[in-house]
Design a protein around this motif. Sequence first.
Motif, PDB file in Angstrom:
ATOM      1  N   UNK A  41     -60.714 -77.753  11.524  1.00  0.00           N
ATOM      2  CA  UNK A  41     -60.961 -78.813  12.498  1.00  0.00           C
ATOM      3  C   UNK A  41     -60.754 -78.322  13.931  1.00  0.00           C
ATOM      4  N   UNK A  42     -59.611 -77.631  14.174  1.00  0.00           N
ATOM      5  CA  UNK A  42     -59.494 -76.981  15.482  1.00  0.00           C
ATOM      6  C   UNK A  42     -59.117 -75.513  15.288  1.00  0.00           C
ATOM      7  N   UNK A  43     -60.157 -74.652  15.432  1.00  0.00           N
ATOM      8  CA  UNK A  43     -59.986 -73.234  15.097  1.00  0.00           C
ATOM      9  C   UNK A  43     -58.904 -72.579  15.957  1.00  0.00           C
ATOM     10  N   UNK A  44     -57.952 -71.870  15.277  1.00  0.00           N
ATOM     11  CA  UNK A  44     -56.903 -71.139  15.979  1.00  0.00           C
ATOM     12  C   UNK A  44     -57.196 -69.641  15.974  1.00  0.00           C
ATOM     13  N   UNK A  45     -57.685 -69.136  14.839  1.00  0.00           N
ATOM     14  CA  UNK A  45     -57.899 -67.703  14.699  1.00  0.00           C
ATOM     15  C   UNK A  45     -59.355 -67.350  14.899  1.00  0.00           C
ATOM     16  N   UNK A  46     -59.603 -66.043  15.105  1.00  0.00           N
ATOM     17  CA  UNK A  46     -60.963 -65.602  15.393  1.00  0.00           C
ATOM     18  C   UNK A  46     -61.889 -65.825  14.201  1.00  0.00           C
ATOM     19  N   UNK A  47     -61.320 -65.874  12.972  1.00  0.00           N
ATOM     20  CA  UNK A  47     -62.186 -65.979  11.805  1.00  0.00           C
ATOM     21  C   UNK A  47     -62.454 -67.419  11.377  1.00  0.00           C
ATOM     22  N   UNK A  48     -61.860 -68.374  12.068  1.00  0.00           N
ATOM     23  CA  UNK A  48     -62.086 -69.749  11.654  1.00  0.00           C
ATOM     24  C   UNK A  48     -63.301 -70.347  12.362  1.00  0.00           C
ATOM     25  N   UNK A  49     -64.198 -70.919  11.563  1.00  0.00           N
ATOM     26  CA  UNK A  49     -65.392 -71.525  12.146  1.00  0.00           C
ATOM     27  C   UNK A  49     -65.120 -73.001  12.405  1.00  0.00           C
ATOM     28  N   UNK A  50     -65.624 -73.539  13.519  1.00  0.00           N
ATOM     29  CA  UNK A  50     -65.404 -74.959  13.798  1.00  0.00           C
ATOM     30  C   UNK A  50     -66.235 -75.843  12.869  1.00  0.00           C
ATOM     31  N   UNK A  51     -65.753 -77.054  12.625  1.00  0.00           N
ATOM     32  CA  UNK A  51     -66.496 -78.006  11.802  1.00  0.00           C
ATOM     33  C   UNK A  51     -67.523 -78.712  12.686  1.00  0.00           C
ATOM     34  N   UNK A  52     -68.761 -78.669  12.272  1.00  0.00           N
ATOM     35  CA  UNK A  52     -69.792 -79.401  13.008  1.00  0.00           C
ATOM     36  C   UNK A  52     -69.969 -80.742  12.301  1.00  0.00           C
ATOM     37  N   UNK A  53     -69.720 -81.845  12.998  1.00  0.00           N
ATOM     38  CA  UNK A  53     -69.796 -83.143  12.321  1.00  0.00           C
ATOM     39  C   UNK A  53     -71.196 -83.380  11.750  1.00  0.00           C
ATOM     40  N   UNK A 102     -77.311 -71.728   8.527  1.00  0.00           N
ATOM     41  CA  UNK A 102     -77.935 -71.188   9.740  1.00  0.00           C
ATOM     42  C   UNK A 102     -77.922 -69.664   9.754  1.00  0.00           C
ATOM     43  N   UNK A 103     -76.882 -69.065   9.132  1.00  0.00           N
ATOM     44  CA  UNK A 103     -76.784 -67.601   9.145  1.00  0.00           C
ATOM     45  C   UNK A 103     -77.866 -66.941   8.300  1.00  0.00           C
ATOM     46  N   UNK A 104     -78.430 -67.664   7.342  1.00  0.00           N
ATOM     47  CA  UNK A 104     -79.402 -67.040   6.440  1.00  0.00           C
ATOM     48  C   UNK A 104     -80.800 -67.645   6.572  1.00  0.00           C
ATOM     49  N   UNK A 105     -80.836 -68.942   6.777  1.00  0.00           N
ATOM     50  CA  UNK A 105     -82.125 -69.621   6.825  1.00  0.00           C
ATOM     51  C   UNK A 105     -82.875 -69.300   8.115  1.00  0.00           C
ATOM     52  N   UNK A 158     -78.122 -74.232  19.951  1.00  0.00           N
ATOM     53  CA  UNK A 158     -77.048 -75.048  19.434  1.00  0.00           C
ATOM     54  C   UNK A 158     -75.825 -74.844  20.292  1.00  0.00           C
ATOM     55  N   UNK A 159     -74.925 -75.812  20.191  1.00  0.00           N
ATOM     56  CA  UNK A 159     -73.618 -75.565  20.765  1.00  0.00           C
ATOM     57  C   UNK A 159     -72.823 -74.808  19.697  1.00  0.00           C
ATOM     58  N   UNK A 160     -73.087 -73.501  19.610  1.00  0.00           N
ATOM     59  CA  UNK A 160     -72.408 -72.684  18.618  1.00  0.00           C
ATOM     60  C   UNK A 160     -71.146 -72.109  19.240  1.00  0.00           C
ATOM     61  N   UNK A 161     -70.092 -72.048  18.438  1.00  0.00           N
ATOM     62  CA  UNK A 161     -68.875 -71.421  18.931  1.00  0.00           C
ATOM     63  C   UNK A 161     -69.108 -69.910  19.002  1.00  0.00           C
ATOM     64  N   UNK A 188     -71.700 -67.526  16.868  1.00  0.00           N
ATOM     65  CA  UNK A 188     -72.819 -66.880  17.529  1.00  0.00           C
ATOM     66  C   UNK A 188     -72.869 -65.394  17.167  1.00  0.00           C
ATOM     67  N   UNK A 189     -71.681 -64.754  17.096  1.00  0.00           N
ATOM     68  CA  UNK A 189     -71.646 -63.336  16.740  1.00  0.00           C
ATOM     69  C   UNK A 189     -72.223 -63.136  15.343  1.00  0.00           C
ATOM     70  N   UNK A 190     -71.774 -63.960  14.382  1.00  0.00           N
ATOM     71  CA  UNK A 190     -72.281 -63.812  13.009  1.00  0.00           C
ATOM     72  C   UNK A 190     -73.783 -64.066  12.978  1.00  0.00           C
ATOM     73  N   UNK A 191     -74.198 -65.086  13.729  1.00  0.00           N
ATOM     74  CA  UNK A 191     -75.610 -65.439  13.722  1.00  0.00           C
ATOM     75  C   UNK A 191     -76.476 -64.289  14.207  1.00  0.00           C
ATOM     76  N   UNK A 192     -76.067 -63.707  15.342  1.00  0.00           N
ATOM     77  CA  UNK A 192     -76.902 -62.631  15.872  1.00  0.00           C
ATOM     78  C   UNK A 192     -76.789 -61.359  15.046  1.00  0.00           C
ATOM     79  N   UNK A 193     -75.598 -61.124  14.458  1.00  0.00           N
ATOM     80  CA  UNK A 193     -75.470 -59.983  13.547  1.00  0.00           C
ATOM     81  C   UNK A 193     -76.398 -60.169  12.351  1.00  0.00           C
TER      82      UNK A 193
END
Lengths: 229, 234
Positions: free
Chosen positions: B25-37, B46-49, B190-193, B197-202
């Motif tokens: 819900x509120x990401x603290x670490x670099x590996x946590x993805x935010x929840x998009x309501x 989004x990472x694959x499609x 998108x309003x991507x965190x 965004x890093x994963x998406x572009x990778x």
Amino acid sequence: MRSGDMKRWLLSVRGIFLKDVRSELRTRYAVSALVMFVITTIAIILFSLAHEAAPPEVLSGVLWVVIFFGAMSGLSRTFVMEEERGTAMTLQLLAPPSAVYFGKLLFNVVLVVALNAFTVILYLLLVAGFVVRSADVFALTMFLGSLGFASAATIIAAIIARANTKGTLYPVLSFPILLPLLVVVIDATRSATEGAPLAEVGGAFQFLISYTVVLTTLSYLLFEYIWKD
Amino acid sequence: MALRVTLGILLTLVLCAGIGFPLSQNPQHWYELPVIPGLEEKARLIFFHVPTAWLSVVAFLTGMVFSIRYLRKRDPLDDLRSSAAAGLGLTYCILATLTGAIWAKFNWGSFWNWDPRETSIFVLLLIYGAYFSLRSAVENQEKRSTLSAAYSIIAAITVPFFIFVLPRITSGLHPGSKGDPDGAGPVLQFTMSPNMRVIFFASLAAFTLLFIWMFQLRVRTGKLEMERELQQAP
């Protein structure tokens, strides 16, 4: 291009256009096929509606279904005819490719505009639920839509004629190219039945004009490769 | 070789990160993805499609570039490249359609809704289908190359009308289209965190490398087939 060349080119375009008109008037093959096609299709629609009044949104889509398949049954004629009679080679020798293209395009434009006018008149007279509330939007949509239709259908017809498959592939190849046009045109026709003012549909007209210009320019560039052996 | 190693590493990382990173819900670490309501776990698609959909368009444009080159130089290899790109594009297009349809079932309630973007991918499928039926309809090899090259150029010209124009004209359900308050950018915005965004572009890079690798393979096998046919001909 010098003005003399330009004049000669325009004369060839006119010559090819007139040749097609004349040979069409001699046999009336395309015209009678198109007219019969439109009449049969509208009759089938009327039978299947069975006196029920369908909503105008549906009917404006159905109108374009009739036009699409009608055009598909007749527009490839100009090029297929040349291959069947074996006159394509002669034409290649006599006229520059661009003149052939624009001559045929002009012929198809005239054919589509006439076909659409005929279809629309029949449709307005016979299909009960189809009422156009803003005539200016409707007329412009039909006219610009016909131009776009002819520009896409002509170049596909040129491909089809070379591909010795004749009719079967024509709608298959044309449909993806024509679909953006169809979506916009059906939308604009629906707005016309709802009585939308001209300004509201302006975006659709811009789209139709740019579509026609882009496809005609591209066809002009590509035609030489398709046409020449 | 370097291509394959990079591709392997990148794709593995993207797969692990895209599927494995937890949502919070509120990401603290670099590996946590935010929840998009409204999307929650389904946002991972989004990472694959998106890369597959993107590549089906890129493959198509690659095919067009080689088609133009074919018409200019009449080199049979360019026709081979063009049809190889189209074949891969068809594969990616089917993948994007299927993943999108499954996602739509769970997010919008049905597999197919004729959303503008669904319409555009459907048309892309139709174009690929028409392209290959045209190819199979012409016997003469040179004629087939010329006609299919011309057709792919004509079809490519209508793609921008679809991908960019139609979703703008009509609002749709798809994230990033006109009706979406966060979206309406040129393609997808998108309003991507930052970590998303890093994963998406990778992932985009990984899928592009995958495309390049598969493309090279197909061209190589195609070349071998051409050589074998030449040898067998008396």
